[in-house]
Motif scaffolding. Structure first.
Motif, PDB file in Angstrom:
ATOM      1  N   HIS A  85      91.339 -74.905 -59.916  1.00 13.44           N
ATOM      2  CA  HIS A  85      90.849 -76.187 -60.390  1.00 13.44           C
ATOM      3  C   HIS A  85      89.333 -76.275 -60.326  1.00 13.44           C
ATOM      4  CE1 HIS A  85      94.769 -77.840 -61.047  1.00 13.44           C
ATOM      5  NE2 HIS A  85      95.141 -77.538 -59.824  1.00 13.44           N
ATOM      6  N   TRP A  86      88.708 -75.525 -59.469  1.00 19.40           N
ATOM      7  CA  TRP A  86      87.248 -75.578 -59.369  1.00 19.40           C
ATOM      8  C   TRP A  86      86.601 -74.807 -60.508  1.00 19.40           C
ATOM      9  CZ3 TRP A  86      86.708 -74.751 -53.369  1.00 19.40           C
ATOM     10  CH2 TRP A  86      87.232 -75.888 -52.731  1.00 19.40           C
ATOM     11  N   ARG A 118      81.467 -83.791 -59.346  1.00 21.17           N
ATOM     12  CA  ARG A 118      82.528 -82.780 -59.221  1.00 21.17           C
ATOM     13  C   ARG A 118      83.801 -83.408 -58.654  1.00 21.17           C
ATOM     14  NH1 ARG A 118      78.109 -79.233 -58.067  1.00 21.17           N
ATOM     15  NH2 ARG A 118      78.212 -77.318 -59.311  1.00 21.17           N
ATOM     16  N   ARG A 119      83.653 -84.158 -57.602  1.00 20.42           N
ATOM     17  CA  ARG A 119      84.828 -84.782 -56.985  1.00 20.42           C
ATOM     18  C   ARG A 119      85.483 -85.777 -57.938  1.00 20.42           C
ATOM     19  NH1 ARG A 119      86.632 -89.359 -54.413  1.00 20.42           N
ATOM     20  NH2 ARG A 119      84.707 -90.493 -54.815  1.00 20.42           N
ATOM     21  N   ILE A 120      84.678 -86.576 -58.612  1.00 22.81           N
ATOM     22  CA  ILE A 120      85.221 -87.587 -59.512  1.00 22.81           C
ATOM     23  C   ILE A 120      85.983 -86.935 -60.658  1.00 22.81           C
ATOM     24  CG2 ILE A 120      84.622 -89.444 -61.114  1.00 22.81           C
ATOM     25  CD1 ILE A 120      82.132 -89.948 -59.304  1.00 22.81           C
ATOM     26  N   LEU A 136      76.419 -81.266 -67.817  1.00 20.97           N
ATOM     27  CA  LEU A 136      77.841 -81.440 -68.086  1.00 20.97           C
ATOM     28  C   LEU A 136      78.463 -80.165 -68.665  1.00 20.97           C
ATOM     29  CD1 LEU A 136      78.045 -85.059 -69.562  1.00 20.97           C
ATOM     30  CD2 LEU A 136      78.713 -84.279 -67.292  1.00 20.97           C
ATOM     31  N   ALA A 137      77.728 -79.474 -69.527  1.00 21.88           N
ATOM     32  CA  ALA A 137      78.281 -78.266 -70.156  1.00 21.88           C
ATOM     33  C   ALA A 137      78.487 -77.143 -69.148  1.00 21.88           C
ATOM     34  CB  ALA A 137      77.352 -77.803 -71.273  1.00 21.88           C
ATOM     35  N   ASN A 138      77.682 -77.126 -68.090  1.00 24.08           N
ATOM     36  CA  ASN A 138      77.741 -76.029 -67.116  1.00 24.08           C
ATOM     37  C   ASN A 138      78.438 -76.392 -65.810  1.00 24.08           C
ATOM     38  OD1 ASN A 138      76.246 -74.037 -68.664  1.00 24.08           O
ATOM     39  ND2 ASN A 138      74.438 -75.301 -68.322  1.00 24.08           N
ATOM     40  N   LEU A 139      78.778 -77.643 -65.633  1.00 28.72           N
ATOM     41  CA  LEU A 139      79.417 -78.083 -64.394  1.00 28.72           C
ATOM     42  C   LEU A 139      80.802 -77.470 -64.238  1.00 28.72           C
ATOM     43  CD1 LEU A 139      79.117 -80.063 -61.953  1.00 28.72           C
ATOM     44  CD2 LEU A 139      80.372 -81.736 -63.341  1.00 28.72           C
ATOM     45  N   ARG A 140      81.111 -77.008 -63.033  1.00 28.81           N
ATOM     46  CA  ARG A 140      82.437 -76.519 -62.696  1.00 28.81           C
ATOM     47  C   ARG A 140      82.982 -77.368 -61.567  1.00 28.81           C
ATOM     48  NH1 ARG A 140      81.081 -74.856 -66.655  1.00 28.81           N
ATOM     49  NH2 ARG A 140      80.942 -72.735 -67.473  1.00 28.81           N
ATOM     50  N   PHE A 141      84.262 -77.741 -61.693  1.00 27.56           N
ATOM     51  CA  PHE A 141      84.806 -78.633 -60.663  1.00 27.56           C
ATOM     52  C   PHE A 141      86.278 -78.328 -60.389  1.00 27.56           C
ATOM     53  CE2 PHE A 141      84.826 -80.649 -64.856  1.00 27.56           C
ATOM     54  CZ  PHE A 141      86.110 -81.103 -64.995  1.00 27.56           C
TER      55      PHE A 141
END
Length: 278
Positions: free
Chosen positions: A32-33, A238-240, A273-278
């Motif tokens: 999921h991350w 990330r958490r949200i 936003l394009a590069n965020l991993r969560f």
């Protein structure tokens, strides 16, 4: 079904609030991350760029297209008609998927303009009242407007600030709005910055009205409580995003009410936003 999904996901979201729980930033690289925000769900509220749009509308739209934006949310058309603004967007392969509107004027005309612009959603950007009775009256007006928009094939919603989460005589205006309107006619555009400023948890608020939050305003908070470009503040997106993924929103809309450099803010926000991993 929604209750089941919401309950399971809320448990995940709540876990992220507890002390000692590892965050995505410290965790692994898969599972999921490894999720990300799809680029076709990234948008920007043009209010962020209002100062330069007023001076150079076409050049600013060119710059947004060069950054990678293919969706925007409107807050006015800068002296252009709906038809003229639509042509400017089409020439740059940008879609105005949503817009901020009011409900005090001609709703029929607002709906007609939304159709020309290609809006999928229209959201009321602001309301503030001193009594719960006034909020109830406003909620009824939202419901009626939402019904008209739905019949026209356009989604209709409400965008929050922080004051809707401050109780009046023991009742939060936000709860009045969500309980007195129907999910069929009124959705929510959740401004994450203002929810955090109000002292509420965006994840818990999301699942209290599971399925009704269709768009996020992704706006970061500086250490002094003011506005920050995305990734430069202290909101844990990330958490949200991870916790609300089971009922993922349609759009993640970059916004900064008072950017130091509007185009830099737009580029920083898109890349974050394009590069965020969560």
């Amino acid at each position: 079904m929604l209750r089941g999904a919401a309950g399971a996901a809320l448990a995940v979201g709540a876990a992220g609030v507890l002390p000692g729980v590892a965050s995505a930033e410290r965790g692994g690289h898969g599972g999921h991350w490894g999720l990300r925000v799809p680029k076709d769900k990234i948008s920007i509220q043009l209010y962020t760029l209002r100062s330069i749009l007023e001076n150079d509308l076409e050049g600013t739209l060119d710059a947004l297209a060069d950054i990678g934006y293919r969706k925007v949310e409107l807050a006015g058309t800068y002296g252009r008609s709906a038809e003229e603004f639509r042509k400017l967007l089409d020439a740059r392969r940008i879609k105005a998927t949503s817009t901020h509107v009011g409900i005090d004027g001609d709703i029929d005309q607002a709906i007609a303009d939304a159709k020309v612009l290609g809006n999928r959603r229209s959201n009321v950007a602001w309301a503030n009242f001193g009594t719960i009775a006034e909020w109830e009256t406003f909620a009824d007006r939202l419901e009626a407007a939402g019904k008209a928009y739905r019949r026209a094939g356009i989604g209709f919603g409400y965008h929050n600030h922080d004051h809707e989460f401050q109780a009046i005589d023991g009742v939060r205006p936000y709860d009045v709005l969500t309980r007195r309107t129907s999910r069929r006619n009124v959705s929510l555009e959740m401004d994450l910055y203002w929810v955090v400023v109000a002292g509420a948890d965006p994840v818990r608020e999301f699942y209290k009205i599971a399925g009704r939050v269709k768009q996020y305003h992704v706006k970061d908070r500086a250490p002094d409580g003011g506005f920050a470009d995305l990734g430069e503040g202290n909101i844990d997106f990330r958490r949200i995003f991870r916790a609300t993924r089971p009922l993922e929103v349609e759009e993640y809309i970059v916004e900064n009410d008072q950017p130091v450099d509007a185009l830099k803010c737009a580029e920083t926000g898109y890349n974050y936003l394009a590069n965020l991993r969560f």
